[in-house]
Design an enzyme around this catalytic site. Structure first.
Site, PDB file in Angstrom:
ATOM      1  N   MET A 218     -24.239 -25.151   4.684  1.00  0.00           N
ATOM      2  CA  MET A 218     -23.055 -24.798   5.478  1.00  0.00           C
ATOM      3  C   MET A 218     -23.458 -23.935   6.670  1.00  0.00           C
ATOM      4  O   MET A 218     -24.284 -23.040   6.548  1.00  0.00           O
ATOM      5  CB  MET A 218     -22.042 -24.090   4.603  1.00  0.00           C
TER       6      MET A 218
ATOM      7  N   HIS B 262     -17.007 -19.849   6.979  1.00  0.00           N
ATOM      8  CA  HIS B 262     -17.018 -21.028   6.102  1.00  0.00           C
ATOM      9  C   HIS B 262     -17.359 -20.548   4.696  1.00  0.00           C
ATOM     10  O   HIS B 262     -17.525 -19.337   4.461  1.00  0.00           O
ATOM     11  CB  HIS B 262     -17.992 -22.078   6.627  1.00  0.00           C
ATOM     12  N   GLU B 263     -17.495 -21.505   3.777  1.00  0.00           N
ATOM     13  CA  GLU B 263     -17.744 -21.159   2.375  1.00  0.00           C
ATOM     14  C   GLU B 263     -18.989 -20.273   2.200  1.00  0.00           C
ATOM     15  O   GLU B 263     -19.047 -19.470   1.271  1.00  0.00           O
ATOM     16  CB  GLU B 263     -17.901 -22.430   1.536  1.00  0.00           C
TER      17      GLU B 263
ATOM     18  N   GLY C 259     -26.922 -14.054   4.079  1.00  0.00           N
ATOM     19  CA  GLY C 259     -27.185 -15.354   3.447  1.00  0.00           C
ATOM     20  C   GLY C 259     -28.661 -15.729   3.548  1.00  0.00           C
ATOM     21  O   GLY C 259     -29.304 -15.498   4.579  1.00  0.00           O
ATOM     22  N   GLN C 260     -29.158 -16.358   2.503  1.00  0.00           N
ATOM     23  CA  GLN C 260     -30.532 -16.877   2.498  1.00  0.00           C
ATOM     24  C   GLN C 260     -30.707 -18.003   3.508  1.00  0.00           C
ATOM     25  O   GLN C 260     -31.808 -18.323   3.918  1.00  0.00           O
ATOM     26  CB  GLN C 260     -30.885 -17.351   1.073  1.00  0.00           C
ATOM     27  N   LYS C 261     -29.579 -18.602   3.952  1.00  0.00           N
ATOM     28  CA  LYS C 261     -29.638 -19.660   4.971  1.00  0.00           C
ATOM     29  C   LYS C 261     -30.454 -19.191   6.181  1.00  0.00           C
ATOM     30  O   LYS C 261     -31.249 -19.927   6.728  1.00  0.00           O
ATOM     31  CB  LYS C 261     -28.205 -20.015   5.367  1.00  0.00           C
TER      32      LYS C 261
ATOM     33  N   HIS D  48     -20.046 -17.836   4.187  1.00  0.00           N
ATOM     34  CA  HIS D  48     -19.612 -16.443   4.383  1.00  0.00           C
ATOM     35  C   HIS D  48     -18.764 -15.976   3.206  1.00  0.00           C
ATOM     36  O   HIS D  48     -18.899 -14.843   2.747  1.00  0.00           O
ATOM     37  CB  HIS D  48     -18.747 -16.320   5.652  1.00  0.00           C
TER      38      HIS D  48
ATOM     39  N   ARG E 284     -22.155 -24.155  12.918  1.00  0.00           N
ATOM     40  CA  ARG E 284     -22.478 -25.195  13.905  1.00  0.00           C
ATOM     41  C   ARG E 284     -22.122 -26.591  13.405  1.00  0.00           C
ATOM     42  O   ARG E 284     -22.062 -27.519  14.207  1.00  0.00           O
ATOM     43  CB  ARG E 284     -23.971 -25.165  14.242  1.00  0.00           C
TER      44      ARG E 284
END
Ligand code: PAF
Length: 283
Positions: free
Chosen positions: A182, A32-33, A145-147, A35, A185
């Protein structure tokens, strides 16, 4: 763009010209965006970009979660070709874990809490696969990613502890226009659940407002987030945390910097989100 399966092929391409820098974006696919933002940063900072796509079975502690993980290699390859990626590596399970596989990498203290507590064995699976990806690929830089804030902190620690020769670059969370972080899931959320999922960002923002009004206390920040989650009928809280951004130790008393994070079930979909706050700055 080349799509290869074996470690031998990866090494051949990576070392065809040793003067070139390579950025690696490790993924489990279903891109997704979020990545793609990592891929773009890697593209800007390196001569060549590689993306690994491997749904790593040993980082899932529930078989149903592994089975439900979305997979769409054809679409992923199209997205990556459009970003000018040079190499996609899609190893098989037996390439990564041959039948006699018995070596694991485990980062200790900082994997005990948060995602580590909720998903036993998860980080051992992550650090083992990432160590192997690094070892085969030997990128100049690797992008995360910091996510997945705890994952990023754990990988930084592993790289320091084991002296991997690469730079770890952690890129900001990418959000939908309404604030939902984002995630692969998100496709599993129906319309009602999709709306309810906004509660994570709402809870983080409530804690940020408290911070901006001078609240520096770990308990009060956690309570603020808990109260917002509790008000959403479709949400079931797994954990909330206000921890030190590097050590991941929960804040007791007051702090100058904090990683706010949480995991929340919306129906049967488990979502995570986070925000870093520092005195005088918000990340
Ligand atoms: O963040 C992910 O997608 C995975 O945990 C990673 C880093 C690719 C390891 O399997």
């Amino acid at each position: 763009m080349q799509v290869v399966k074996t470690a031998q092929d990866v090494r051949g391409l990576r070392w065809a010209d040793p003067t070139l820098t390579w950025g690696l974006v490790p993924t489990m696919g279903a891109l997704h965006e979020g990545h793609l933002s990592l891929v773009r940063r890697a593209r800007a900072e390196n001569d060549r970009v590689g993306v690994s796509i491997f749904v790593n079975p040993i980082q899932f502690n529930r078989q149903d979660d592994l089975d439900a993980y979305p997979r769409d290699l054809e679409r992923d390859a199209e997205l990556l070709a459009a970003e000018g990626v040079d190499l996609i590596w899609t190893p098989s399970n037996t390439e990564m874990y041959p039948p006699d596989f018995q070596t694991y990498v485990s980062v200790e203290t900082m994997t005990a809490g948060l995602e580590g507590a909720a998903r036993p064995g998860h980080f051992r699976g992550v650090t083992t696969v990432v160590a192997k990806l690094f070892n085969v690929f030997q990128p100049t830089r690797a992008y995360f990613g910091q996510k997945d804030a705890q994952q990023a902190a754990v990988i930084r620690q592993m790289v320091r502890d084991l002296a991997f020769n690469l730079d770890i670059i952690v890129c900001p969370i990418v959000r939908e226009p309404d604030g939902l972080a984002m995630s692969s899931r998100n496709v599993r959320l129906g319309p009602e659940a999709r709306q309810a999922a906004l509660v994570l960002f709402r809870a983080l923002n409530a804690a940020r407002s408290a911070w901006e009004n001078g609240c520096r206390d770990g308990d009060r920040l956690r309570d603020t987030m808990r109260a917002v989650i509790a008000a959403e009928p479709l949400a079931r809280l797994d954990y909330v945390s206000a921890a030190h951004p590097v050590t991941l130790q929960e804040i007791e008393g007051e702090t100058e910097q904090v990683l706010l994070s949480m995991a929340v079930f919306i129906g049967d979909v488990r979502l995570i989100d986070n925000m870093v706050l520092k005195t005088g700055a918000v990340e």
